[in-house]
Design a protein around this motif. Structure first.
Motif, PDB file in Angstrom:
ATOM      1  N   ILE A   1       0.869  -1.189   0.000  1.00 61.39           N
ATOM      2  CA  ILE A   1       0.000   0.000   0.000  1.00 61.39           C
ATOM      3  C   ILE A   1       0.908   1.243   0.000  1.00 61.39           C
ATOM      4  N   LYS A   2       1.976   1.185   0.810  1.00 67.73           N
ATOM      5  CA  LYS A   2       2.915   2.324   0.865  1.00 67.73           C
ATOM      6  C   LYS A   2       3.649   2.482  -0.470  1.00 67.73           C
ATOM      7  N   LEU A   3       4.073   1.345  -1.045  1.00 65.04           N
ATOM      8  CA  LEU A   3       4.771   1.417  -2.342  1.00 65.04           C
ATOM      9  C   LEU A   3       3.899   2.108  -3.387  1.00 65.04           C
ATOM     10  N   ALA A   4       2.613   1.737  -3.407  1.00 64.29           N
ATOM     11  CA  ALA A   4       1.703   2.331  -4.399  1.00 64.29           C
ATOM     12  C   ALA A   4       1.508   3.810  -4.107  1.00 64.29           C
ATOM     13  N   SER A   5       1.406   4.138  -2.832  1.00 60.36           N
ATOM     14  CA  SER A   5       1.222   5.542  -2.455  1.00 60.36           C
ATOM     15  C   SER A   5       2.485   6.345  -2.799  1.00 60.36           C
ATOM     16  N   ASP A   6       3.668   5.783  -2.527  1.00 61.14           N
ATOM     17  CA  ASP A   6       4.927   6.462  -2.872  1.00 61.14           C
ATOM     18  C   ASP A   6       5.036   6.679  -4.384  1.00 61.14           C
ATOM     19  N   ALA A   7       4.442   5.755  -5.162  1.00 61.50           N
ATOM     20  CA  ALA A   7       4.522   5.893  -6.626  1.00 61.50           C
ATOM     21  C   ALA A   7       3.613   7.017  -7.130  1.00 61.50           C
ATOM     22  N   GLY A   8       2.671   7.462  -6.290  1.00 67.09           N
ATOM     23  CA  GLY A   8       1.811   8.582  -6.692  1.00 67.09           C
ATOM     24  C   GLY A   8       0.327   8.279  -6.646  1.00 67.09           C
TER      25      GLY A   8
ATOM     26  N   ALA B   1      -3.321   7.789  -5.292  1.00 67.55           N
ATOM     27  CA  ALA B   1      -3.979   8.440  -4.152  1.00 67.55           C
ATOM     28  C   ALA B   1      -4.303   7.394  -3.094  1.00 67.55           C
ATOM     29  N   PRO B   2      -3.867   7.634  -1.816  1.00 68.70           N
ATOM     30  CA  PRO B   2      -4.037   6.619  -0.769  1.00 68.70           C
ATOM     31  C   PRO B   2      -5.463   6.074  -0.687  1.00 68.70           C
ATOM     32  N   GLY B   3      -6.475   6.917  -0.864  1.00 70.06           N
ATOM     33  CA  GLY B   3      -7.867   6.452  -0.739  1.00 70.06           C
ATOM     34  C   GLY B   3      -8.256   5.424  -1.793  1.00 70.06           C
ATOM     35  N   THR B   4      -7.475   5.303  -2.864  1.00 67.05           N
ATOM     36  CA  THR B   4      -7.859   4.379  -3.948  1.00 67.05           C
ATOM     37  C   THR B   4      -7.114   3.047  -3.862  1.00 67.05           C
ATOM     38  N   ILE B   5      -6.172   2.955  -2.923  1.00 69.81           N
ATOM     39  CA  ILE B   5      -5.314   1.749  -2.894  1.00 69.81           C
ATOM     40  C   ILE B   5      -5.874   0.757  -1.883  1.00 69.81           C
ATOM     41  N   ARG B   6      -6.120  -0.455  -2.308  1.00 70.11           N
ATOM     42  CA  ARG B   6      -6.617  -1.458  -1.358  1.00 70.11           C
ATOM     43  C   ARG B   6      -6.309  -2.873  -1.839  1.00 70.11           C
ATOM     44  N   PHE B   7      -6.274  -3.799  -0.880  1.00 68.34           N
ATOM     45  CA  PHE B   7      -6.255  -5.228  -1.218  1.00 68.34           C
ATOM     46  C   PHE B   7      -7.689  -5.717  -1.283  1.00 68.34           C
ATOM     47  N   ASP B   8      -7.942  -6.667  -2.144  1.00 68.48           N
ATOM     48  CA  ASP B   8      -9.279  -7.241  -2.246  1.00 68.48           C
ATOM     49  C   ASP B   8      -9.124  -8.685  -2.735  1.00 68.48           C
ATOM     50  N   THR B   9     -10.229  -9.401  -2.786  1.00 70.40           N
ATOM     51  CA  THR B   9     -10.184 -10.778  -3.289  1.00 70.40           C
ATOM     52  C   THR B   9     -11.004 -10.875  -4.563  1.00 70.40           C
ATOM     53  N   ALA B  10     -10.385 -11.403  -5.613  1.00 71.44           N
ATOM     54  CA  ALA B  10     -11.121 -11.662  -6.859  1.00 71.44           C
ATOM     55  C   ALA B  10     -11.510 -13.139  -6.833  1.00 71.44           C
ATOM     56  N   PRO B  11     -12.807 -13.456  -6.702  1.00 76.61           N
ATOM     57  CA  PRO B  11     -13.196 -14.878  -6.639  1.00 76.61           C
ATOM     58  C   PRO B  11     -12.683 -15.635  -7.850  1.00 76.61           C
TER      59      PRO B  11
ATOM     60  N   VAL C   1      -5.862  -9.358  -4.874  1.00 76.15           N
ATOM     61  CA  VAL C   1      -5.489  -8.296  -5.817  1.00 76.15           C
ATOM     62  C   VAL C   1      -5.176  -7.010  -5.063  1.00 76.15           C
ATOM     63  N   LEU C   2      -4.142  -6.329  -5.520  1.00 74.87           N
ATOM     64  CA  LEU C   2      -3.849  -4.979  -5.039  1.00 74.87           C
ATOM     65  C   LEU C   2      -4.335  -4.043  -6.140  1.00 74.87           C
ATOM     66  N   ILE C   3      -5.230  -3.132  -5.779  1.00 79.72           N
ATOM     67  CA  ILE C   3      -5.817  -2.258  -6.797  1.00 79.72           C
ATOM     68  C   ILE C   3      -5.570  -0.799  -6.424  1.00 79.72           C
ATOM     69  N   ALA C   4      -5.239   0.037  -7.417  1.00 72.07           N
ATOM     70  CA  ALA C   4      -5.015   1.463  -7.169  1.00 72.07           C
ATOM     71  C   ALA C   4      -5.391   2.233  -8.426  1.00 72.07           C
ATOM     72  N   GLN C   5      -5.871   3.452  -8.229  1.00 70.98           N
ATOM     73  CA  GLN C   5      -6.273   4.274  -9.380  1.00 70.98           C
ATOM     74  C   GLN C   5      -5.401   5.521  -9.446  1.00 70.98           C
ATOM     75  N   LYS C   6      -5.024   5.895 -10.662  1.00 73.79           N
ATOM     76  CA  LYS C   6      -4.287   7.152 -10.858  1.00 73.79           C
ATOM     77  C   LYS C   6      -5.309   8.299 -10.856  1.00 73.79           C
ATOM     78  N   GLY C   7      -4.974   9.389 -10.193  1.00 75.17           N
ATOM     79  CA  GLY C   7      -5.898  10.527 -10.108  1.00 75.17           C
ATOM     80  C   GLY C   7      -6.359  10.988 -11.486  1.00 75.17           C
ATOM     81  N   LYS C   8      -7.628  11.443 -11.548  1.00 75.92           N
ATOM     82  CA  LYS C   8      -8.197  11.795 -12.871  1.00 75.92           C
ATOM     83  C   LYS C   8      -7.606  13.078 -13.428  1.00 75.92           C
ATOM     84  N   THR C   9      -7.020  13.898 -12.567  1.00 78.64           N
ATOM     85  CA  THR C   9      -6.532  15.187 -13.048  1.00 78.64           C
ATOM     86  C   THR C   9      -5.020  15.227 -13.246  1.00 78.64           C
ATOM     87  N   GLU C  10      -4.350  14.084 -13.016  1.00 79.81           N
ATOM     88  CA  GLU C  10      -2.877  14.135 -13.108  1.00 79.81           C
ATOM     89  C   GLU C  10      -2.395  13.945 -14.534  1.00 79.81           C
TER      90      GLU C  10
END
Ligand SMILES: C[S@@+](CC[C@H](N)C(=O)[O-])C[C@H]1O[C@@H](n2cnc3c(N)ncnc32)[C@H](O)[C@@H]1O
Length: 399
Positions: free
Chosen positions: A339-346, A348-358, A390-399
């Motif tokens: 989660i920190k690695l993804a946040s350090d890459a840019g 947004a912390p609120g979009t980064i999460r682990f989840d399970t893909a059945p 799965v580790l999922i993260a979204q790049k900000g829409k305005t970047e």
């Protein structure tokens, strides 16, 4: 889809060999099933009984973490039987595929070349490519020669070996086309991001493209590309996709630093790539994902669950891959704060999460489930929890 997930779906390049070869391959798969279903469950009572009692006597306390558990278990004959059987099954599995592959390599290589030449999809490999040492220095999961050994600019050996071998390794749980992870991630996206319609998709560490192809099937209008550092796998992936008449490009590229322009992709995925890289490579791969994504794009890495999500005994069991199956980064990767690695890459912390893909194979209709011939498929047997992490993260829409 082939209804029997416990038999691999045939295609033009699959090295199954003759009747005797197939029997050896079936034996290696059944041996693995016996270890999973017959030997593995016995480790818990052995640990909770005599092994813990002995440890307690010597240390005045019970084993506290997976390192204590390992120290205590390695001298126990039951664990030694389990661990050595697992290693022998792994070596048998590869050798049962290598024999027919070596015999048929000439015609298979020619067939691959013909298929690739006829395909409109992009193919790029180079014998001068600089393969990272974490891939070239060892034969990961004991696959002889590893992913990247290449004898010529036509060599497909490692790709063909992996295609059949990984099916036997997974005992069918990756589906008849070895594509369950890709299918599961596609299902996950469709269910959780119904508005998201990626036009450009990149699969990093695609090996033979088995998880890449479902993205073309599920998002047929998208341009789908797979990259890997292993030339023989990329060549095989390209020909395999052509055999299945799917227009997917395959390029030999390093996910740490690709040649694509900034903001080239809407979606970047990987499937069990990260645990085969290194502590230095992982942050570079996350940075590269951020650079390559368009604003609003998603990065999804399907890999092993972090150790924090399970107890010490389960950690110990899974960590056996680190010790006995040439997977040096397997355990260490599960302790990295992704989660920190993804946040350090840019991201947004609120979009980064682990989840399970059945697992997609679990989502067959009742009629399809009933048609499975070998035995009932039980969630969680192969992927703990019945799904892929799965580790999922979204790049900000305005970047
Ligand atoms: C376990 S395999 C991935 C399997 C596949 N993606 C699947 O869906 O099952 C790991 C792959 O990652 C590749 N790889 C390792 N490091 C890489 C990197 N830095 N860039 C691209 N590919 C890499 C290896 O060559 C190997 O083919």
């Amino acid at each position: 889809m082939n209804q029997n997930i416990f038999q691999q779906a045939p295609h033009d390049l699959l090295p199954v060999g003759n009747h005797d070869d197939r029997m050896r391959q079936e034996f290696s798969k059944s041996f693995r099933q016996y270890i999973q279903n017959g030997l593995l469950p016995g480790l818990t009572p052995v640990f909770e009984g005599r092994v813990t009692r002995t440890f307690q006597k010597e240390h005045g306390r019970p084993p506290a973490d997976r390192h204590d558990i390992r120290k205590a278990m390695v001298t126990d004959p039951y664990f030694q039987t389990y661990a050595s059987s697992t290693r022998i099954a792994q070596e048998l599995l590869w050798s049962s595929v290598i024999d027919p592959l070596e015999r048929d390599l000439g015609p298979l290589t020619e067939k691959a070349e013909t298929l690739s030449t006829q395909s409109p999809a992009m193919l790029k490999t180079s014998e001068d490519f600089d393969v990272p040492r974490y891939v070239s220095a060892i034969d990961i999961h004991c696959m002889p020669g590893g992913y990247a050994s290449s004898r010529s600019d036509k060599d497909i050996f490692a790709g063909a070996l992996y295609d059949r071998g990984v099916y036997l390794y997974a005992m069918g749980y990756m589906g008849p086309d070895n594509d369950d992870m890709g299918r599961s991630v596609c299902n996950y996206i469709k269910r959780n991001l119904p508005e998201f319609a990626p036009e450009t998709i990149l699969d990093m560490g695609c090996t033979i493209g088995h998880s890449t192809l479902p993205f073309k099937e599920e998002f047929p209008d998208a341009e789908v590309t797979g990259i890997d550092v292993a030339g023989p796998c990329i060549r095989y992936a390209h020909a395999r996709a052509a055999a299945k008449e799917l227009n997917v490009g395959f390029l030999q590229e390093n996910a740490e630093e690709t040649s694509f322009a900034d903001q080239s992709f809407d979606l970047i995925v990987s499937h069990i790539l990260l645990h085969e890289t290194s502590g230095k490579a992982m942050p570079r791969i996350f940075d590269e994902c951020y650079r390559l994504l368009k604003p609003g794009g998603y990065m999804i890495h399907a890999d092993l669950p972090p150790f924090g999500k399970m107890g010490p005994f389960m950690q110990f069991i899974l960590d056996n891959e680190t010790y006995y199956n040439n997977e040096p980064f397997w355990g260490a990767m599960r302790e990295i704060d992704q989660i920190k690695l993804a946040s350090d890459a840019g991201f947004a912390p609120g979009t980064i999460r682990f989840d399970t893909a059945p697992m997609a194979v679990m989502e067959l209709s009742e009629a399809e489930q009933a048609a499975l011939t070998d035995r009932e498929f039980v969630a969680g047997e192969y992927a703990p929890g019945g799904g892929w992490e799965v580790l999922i993260a979204q790049k900000g829409k305005t970047e």
